[in-house]
Design a protein around this motif. Structure first.
Motif, PDB file in Angstrom:
ATOM      1  N   LEU A   1      10.063 -32.710  -3.291  1.00  0.00           N
ATOM      2  CA  LEU A   1      11.309 -33.389  -3.652  1.00  0.00           C
ATOM      3  C   LEU A   1      12.069 -33.866  -2.428  1.00  0.00           C
ATOM      4  CD1 LEU A   1      12.480 -31.020  -6.511  1.00  0.00           C
ATOM      5  CD2 LEU A   1      11.587 -33.337  -6.759  1.00  0.00           C
ATOM      6  N   GLY A   2      11.913 -33.178  -1.302  1.00  0.00           N
ATOM      7  CA  GLY A   2      12.451 -33.657  -0.047  1.00  0.00           C
ATOM      8  C   GLY A   2      13.957 -33.607   0.064  1.00  0.00           C
ATOM      9  N   HIS A   3      14.445 -34.199   1.152  1.00  0.00           N
ATOM     10  CA  HIS A   3      15.877 -34.308   1.381  1.00  0.00           C
ATOM     11  C   HIS A   3      16.125 -35.555   2.226  1.00  0.00           C
ATOM     12  CE1 HIS A   3      14.318 -31.768   4.742  1.00  0.00           C
ATOM     13  NE2 HIS A   3      15.015 -32.634   5.463  1.00  0.00           N
ATOM     14  N   PRO A   4      17.340 -36.031   2.269  1.00  0.00           N
ATOM     15  CA  PRO A   4      17.625 -37.265   3.013  1.00  0.00           C
ATOM     16  C   PRO A   4      17.307 -37.124   4.504  1.00  0.00           C
ATOM     17  CG  PRO A   4      19.414 -36.771   1.503  1.00  0.00           C
ATOM     18  CD  PRO A   4      18.522 -35.566   1.516  1.00  0.00           C
ATOM     19  N   LEU A   5      16.691 -38.175   5.052  1.00  0.00           N
ATOM     20  CA  LEU A   5      16.426 -38.287   6.481  1.00  0.00           C
ATOM     21  C   LEU A   5      16.996 -39.608   6.974  1.00  0.00           C
ATOM     22  CD1 LEU A   5      12.679 -37.114   6.680  1.00  0.00           C
ATOM     23  CD2 LEU A   5      14.687 -35.798   7.393  1.00  0.00           C
TER      24      LEU A   5
ATOM     25  N   TRP B   1       2.199 -39.936  -5.576  1.00  0.00           N
ATOM     26  CA  TRP B   1       3.523 -39.587  -6.112  1.00  0.00           C
ATOM     27  C   TRP B   1       4.226 -38.532  -5.272  1.00  0.00           C
ATOM     28  CZ3 TRP B   1       5.141 -34.754  -7.679  1.00  0.00           C
ATOM     29  CH2 TRP B   1       4.158 -33.793  -7.930  1.00  0.00           C
ATOM     30  N   GLN B   2       3.458 -37.668  -4.601  1.00  0.00           N
ATOM     31  CA  GLN B   2       4.080 -36.611  -3.797  1.00  0.00           C
ATOM     32  C   GLN B   2       4.871 -37.175  -2.617  1.00  0.00           C
ATOM     33  OE1 GLN B   2       0.840 -36.856  -4.626  1.00  0.00           O
ATOM     34  NE2 GLN B   2       0.069 -34.905  -5.410  1.00  0.00           N
ATOM     35  N   THR B   3       4.629 -38.417  -2.246  1.00  0.00           N
ATOM     36  CA  THR B   3       5.336 -39.017  -1.110  1.00  0.00           C
ATOM     37  C   THR B   3       6.597 -39.769  -1.530  1.00  0.00           C
ATOM     38  OG1 THR B   3       4.184 -41.174  -1.188  1.00  0.00           O
ATOM     39  CG2 THR B   3       3.066 -39.373  -0.034  1.00  0.00           C
ATOM     40  N   ALA B   4       6.764 -40.037  -2.813  1.00  0.00           N
ATOM     41  CA  ALA B   4       7.786 -40.985  -3.264  1.00  0.00           C
ATOM     42  C   ALA B   4       9.211 -40.462  -3.085  1.00  0.00           C
ATOM     43  CB  ALA B   4       7.544 -41.354  -4.727  1.00  0.00           C
ATOM     44  N   TYR B   5       9.405 -39.161  -3.296  1.00  0.00           N
ATOM     45  CA  TYR B   5      10.766 -38.625  -3.196  1.00  0.00           C
ATOM     46  C   TYR B   5      11.313 -38.761  -1.772  1.00  0.00           C
ATOM     47  CZ  TYR B   5      10.100 -36.700  -7.884  1.00  0.00           C
ATOM     48  OH  TYR B   5       9.878 -36.562  -9.240  1.00  0.00           O
ATOM     49  N   TRP B   6      10.469 -38.515  -0.791  1.00  0.00           N
ATOM     50  CA  TRP B   6      10.894 -38.664   0.604  1.00  0.00           C
ATOM     51  C   TRP B   6      11.246 -40.114   0.920  1.00  0.00           C
ATOM     52  CZ3 TRP B   6      12.074 -34.759   3.775  1.00  0.00           C
ATOM     53  CH2 TRP B   6      11.571 -33.491   3.492  1.00  0.00           C
TER      54      TRP B   6
ATOM     55  N   THR C   1       8.670 -37.368  11.096  1.00  0.00           N
ATOM     56  CA  THR C   1       8.349 -38.384  12.107  1.00  0.00           C
ATOM     57  C   THR C   1       8.579 -39.810  11.611  1.00  0.00           C
ATOM     58  OG1 THR C   1       5.997 -38.556  11.473  1.00  0.00           O
ATOM     59  CG2 THR C   1       6.589 -36.844  13.063  1.00  0.00           C
ATOM     60  N   ILE C   2       9.061 -39.980  10.371  1.00  0.00           N
ATOM     61  CA  ILE C   2       9.394 -41.324   9.899  1.00  0.00           C
ATOM     62  C   ILE C   2      10.502 -41.894  10.783  1.00  0.00           C
ATOM     63  CG2 ILE C   2      10.229 -42.731   7.981  1.00  0.00           C
ATOM     64  CD1 ILE C   2       9.226 -40.580   6.069  1.00  0.00           C
ATOM     65  N   GLU C   3      10.306 -43.103  11.265  1.00  0.00           N
ATOM     66  CA  GLU C   3      11.295 -43.772  12.104  1.00  0.00           C
ATOM     67  C   GLU C   3      11.772 -45.048  11.425  1.00  0.00           C
ATOM     68  OE1 GLU C   3       9.695 -44.332  15.996  1.00  0.00           O
ATOM     69  OE2 GLU C   3       9.756 -42.182  16.480  1.00  0.00           O
ATOM     70  N   PRO C   4      12.910 -45.587  11.857  1.00  0.00           N
ATOM     71  CA  PRO C   4      13.425 -46.812  11.233  1.00  0.00           C
ATOM     72  C   PRO C   4      12.375 -47.914  11.167  1.00  0.00           C
ATOM     73  CG  PRO C   4      15.058 -45.890  12.713  1.00  0.00           C
ATOM     74  CD  PRO C   4      13.816 -45.072  12.902  1.00  0.00           C
ATOM     75  N   CYS C   5      12.321 -48.586  10.034  1.00  0.00           N
ATOM     76  CA  CYS C   5      11.310 -49.625   9.825  1.00  0.00           C
ATOM     77  C   CYS C   5      11.849 -50.638   8.821  1.00  0.00           C
ATOM     78  CB  CYS C   5      10.000 -49.019   9.327  1.00  0.00           C
ATOM     79  SG  CYS C   5      10.184 -48.001   7.846  1.00  0.00           S
ATOM     80  N   HIS C   6      11.175 -51.768   8.742  1.00  0.00           N
ATOM     81  CA  HIS C   6      11.586 -52.819   7.811  1.00  0.00           C
ATOM     82  C   HIS C   6      11.193 -52.463   6.377  1.00  0.00           C
ATOM     83  CE1 HIS C   6      12.754 -57.241   7.758  1.00  0.00           C
ATOM     84  NE2 HIS C   6      12.486 -56.963   6.509  1.00  0.00           N
ATOM     85  N   TYR C   7       9.943 -52.004   6.212  1.00  0.00           N
ATOM     86  CA  TYR C   7       9.434 -51.594   4.901  1.00  0.00           C
ATOM     87  C   TYR C   7       8.914 -50.163   5.010  1.00  0.00           C
ATOM     88  CZ  TYR C   7       9.048 -56.690   4.133  1.00  0.00           C
ATOM     89  OH  TYR C   7       9.274 -58.045   4.038  1.00  0.00           O
TER      90      TYR C   7
ATOM     91  N   LEU D   1       7.190 -34.512 -12.829  1.00  0.00           N
ATOM     92  CA  LEU D   1       7.564 -34.868 -11.458  1.00  0.00           C
ATOM     93  C   LEU D   1       6.925 -36.179 -11.024  1.00  0.00           C
ATOM     94  CD1 LEU D   1       7.351 -31.331  -9.835  1.00  0.00           C
ATOM     95  CD2 LEU D   1       9.417 -32.733 -10.045  1.00  0.00           C
ATOM     96  N   ALA D   2       5.662 -36.379 -11.400  1.00  0.00           N
ATOM     97  CA  ALA D   2       4.992 -37.640 -11.067  1.00  0.00           C
ATOM     98  C   ALA D   2       5.632 -38.807 -11.804  1.00  0.00           C
ATOM     99  CB  ALA D   2       3.502 -37.546 -11.401  1.00  0.00           C
ATOM    100  N   GLU D   3       5.915 -38.611 -13.088  1.00  0.00           N
ATOM    101  CA  GLU D   3       6.507 -39.683 -13.887  1.00  0.00           C
ATOM    102  C   GLU D   3       7.890 -40.059 -13.369  1.00  0.00           C
ATOM    103  OE1 GLU D   3       6.899 -40.724 -18.614  1.00  0.00           O
ATOM    104  OE2 GLU D   3       7.387 -38.685 -17.978  1.00  0.00           O
ATOM    105  N   ASN D   4       8.655 -39.096 -12.927  1.00  0.00           N
ATOM    106  CA  ASN D   4      10.012 -39.368 -12.458  1.00  0.00           C
ATOM    107  C   ASN D   4      10.053 -40.209 -11.185  1.00  0.00           C
ATOM    108  OD1 ASN D   4      11.255 -38.066 -14.589  1.00  0.00           O
ATOM    109  ND2 ASN D   4      11.392 -36.100 -13.527  1.00  0.00           N
ATOM    110  N   THR D   5       8.935 -40.277 -10.469  1.00  0.00           N
ATOM    111  CA  THR D   5       8.934 -41.122  -9.270  1.00  0.00           C
ATOM    112  C   THR D   5       9.099 -42.604  -9.614  1.00  0.00           C
ATOM    113  OG1 THR D   5       6.500 -41.336  -9.213  1.00  0.00           O
ATOM    114  CG2 THR D   5       7.492 -39.502  -7.993  1.00  0.00           C
ATOM    115  N   TYR D   6       8.795 -42.975 -10.854  1.00  0.00           N
ATOM    116  CA  TYR D   6       8.959 -44.372 -11.263  1.00  0.00           C
ATOM    117  C   TYR D   6      10.419 -44.695 -11.596  1.00  0.00           C
ATOM    118  CZ  TYR D   6       3.921 -43.698 -11.844  1.00  0.00           C
ATOM    119  OH  TYR D   6       2.596 -43.381 -11.653  1.00  0.00           O
ATOM    120  N   ARG D   7      11.270 -43.683 -11.553  1.00  0.00           N
ATOM    121  CA  ARG D   7      12.694 -43.873 -11.850  1.00  0.00           C
ATOM    122  C   ARG D   7      13.557 -43.771 -10.585  1.00  0.00           C
ATOM    123  NH1 ARG D   7      10.947 -40.195 -16.221  1.00  0.00           N
ATOM    124  NH2 ARG D   7      10.910 -41.350 -18.198  1.00  0.00           N
TER     125      ARG D   7
END
Length: 416
Positions: free
Chosen positions: A50-54, A151-156, A139-145, A186-192
């Motif tokens: 589920l992650g948290h804001p970065l 689905w496990q990556t979508a919340y982040w 390690t995610i850094e500012p990017c255009h896209y 949890l997987a389905e909610n990533t589409y929302r």
């Protein structure tokens, strides 16, 4: 011990091998001393998804990030994973179309001890194309896209602040991979989450737009016709049915297909089945067959070319296999469902009901009419020769430009 084995066989016959194995493992765990049973950290496992804001909420400009820079967040990768092959192929093609800064973030858990080790493995598996890699969502850094994949990556991705566009590269309807429970939800909610979808095919684009209100852009499939092409068909004692057999992947409907094939072979003694995709030697198969298992890529075109029909069942989205088989001149039988018939028309493939009787009857119709089978196979082959990954990458590059300019060309419908 004999009683345990007998019970395992009985449960396997009643509930299936997977269910029996799960129950056996649970029984073993229950018998272990409490002191050696590690507690499963469910909360930690799912909070990590589920992650948290970065990020810091930067305004993305040409001065602080390269224009068109793309970061793709992926689950740990494997050289044999079709999903990862598709992602890295698209990254490479987009890099050649002006989106030069392509970066991969491998989400934990992963097996790499260092970024350098992961980079070397990525380059070896997918080619050294200047695509860089880092480990962990931190390690995610500012990017255009910023692009979610599994689905496990979508919340982040949805919670990351320092990007202009948050995208979702959707290759299948992943909730259907699970029973209707926590992971399904949890997987389905990533589409929302408000991500913009780039989908593998029109079925997914329409479904996610209609059911979840997502903005979606569909791409299609290409085929490497320099690899997949017809070889000379040799004389055989039997007529051959190719079956994409993946008992470890429930959405490929192995059990249903196996029972249908038994019926066909009982009524047609000159028919033999070629199983490929997984080793099926552990299954009782009472008819003439070849267990090809996992076939090396260079051998696949000849295998497909020797078959009179290919049975490919898909309970979720199609894989690339129908186009690859069609590129070798083999007639196709697919299940007649929206997720399986968006790619090829009735003039290019045969379709059947997703039932034992529907599959067996359709296979016999195809085998009984080789002229019609050849006609549709030829039409599918013509279709495949026009299907290139370069054309699909051009399409995606156009979508990215439209997304950035705010053009309203996506599929967007009111959620049900």
């Amino acid at each position: 011990m004999r009683q345990l084995v007998s019970r395992f066989v009985r449960v396997s016959r009643r509930d299936g091998l997977r269910a029996a194995t799960g129950k056996a493992l649970a029984h073993v765990a229950q018998q272990a001393p409490a002191v050696v049973q590690a507690k499963r950290d469910v909360i930690g496992q799912y909070e990590a998804i589920l992650g948290h804001p970065l990020g810091h909420g930067l305004k993305i400009t040409r001065q602080n990030v390269p224009p068109g820079s793309m970061t793709w967040v992926i689950p740990d990768f494997s050289a044999n994973s079709g999903g990862h092959i598709n992602i890295l192929r698209m990254m490479r093609l987009l890099k050649a179309r002006g989106f030069e800064h392509q970066h991969v973030v491998v989400m934990a858990p992963h097996r790499w001890s260092s970024r350098e080790e992961a980079q070397a493995a990525l380059d070896q598996a997918f080619g050294a194309h200047g695509i860089t890699v880092s480990l962990g969502v931190e390690t995610i850094e500012p990017c255009h896209y910023l692009v979610a994949t599994g689905w496990q990556t979508a919340y982040w991705v949805a919670k990351y602040r320092d990007t202009r566009h948050r995208l979702y590269f959707v290759q299948d309807f992943e909730p259907a991979f699970y029973a209707y429970g926590s992971e399904h939800a949890l997987a389905e909610n990533t589409y929302r989450l408000g991500l913009t979808g780039i989908t593998a095919g029109s079925w997914l684009a329409d479904k996610l737009a209609a059911d979840y209100g997502m903005t979606t852009y569909p791409m299609s499939f290409g085929c490497e016709t320099d690899v997949y092409k017809p070889t000379e068909k040799r004389a055989h004692k039997h007529r051959h049915i190719f079956f994409y057999a993946r008992p470890v992947t429930p959405r490929r409907c192995f059990e249903l297909g196996l029972v249908a094939l038994k019926q066909v072979c009982e009524r047609n003694p000159d028919v033999a089945v070629i199983f490929a995709g997984w080793d099926v030697s552990g299954y009782e198969i009472p008819f003439v067959h070849l267990n090809a298992g996992t076939v090396p890529l260079p051998e696949l075109p000849d295998l497909y070319s020797q078959c009179d029909v290919a049975l490919i069942l898909s309970a979720t989205n199609l894989s690339l296999l129908p186009l690859e088989v069609a590129a070798c001149g083999c007639p196709l039988l697919l299940n007649d469902d929206p997720q399986a018939r968006w790619l090829l028309s009735d003039s290019e493939a045969f379709y059947c009901d997703m039932s034992v009787e529907g599959v067996s009857a359709a296979l016999e119709r195809v085998l009984a009419d080789p002229q019609e089978a050849s006609r549709r196979a030829a039409a599918a082959l013509d279709r495949v020769r026009e299907a290139t990954w370069e054309a699909e990458a051009d399409k995606v590059a156009g979508y990215l430009a439209a997304i950035d300019s705010g053009a309203k060309t996506a599929r967007k419908r009111k959620a049900k």
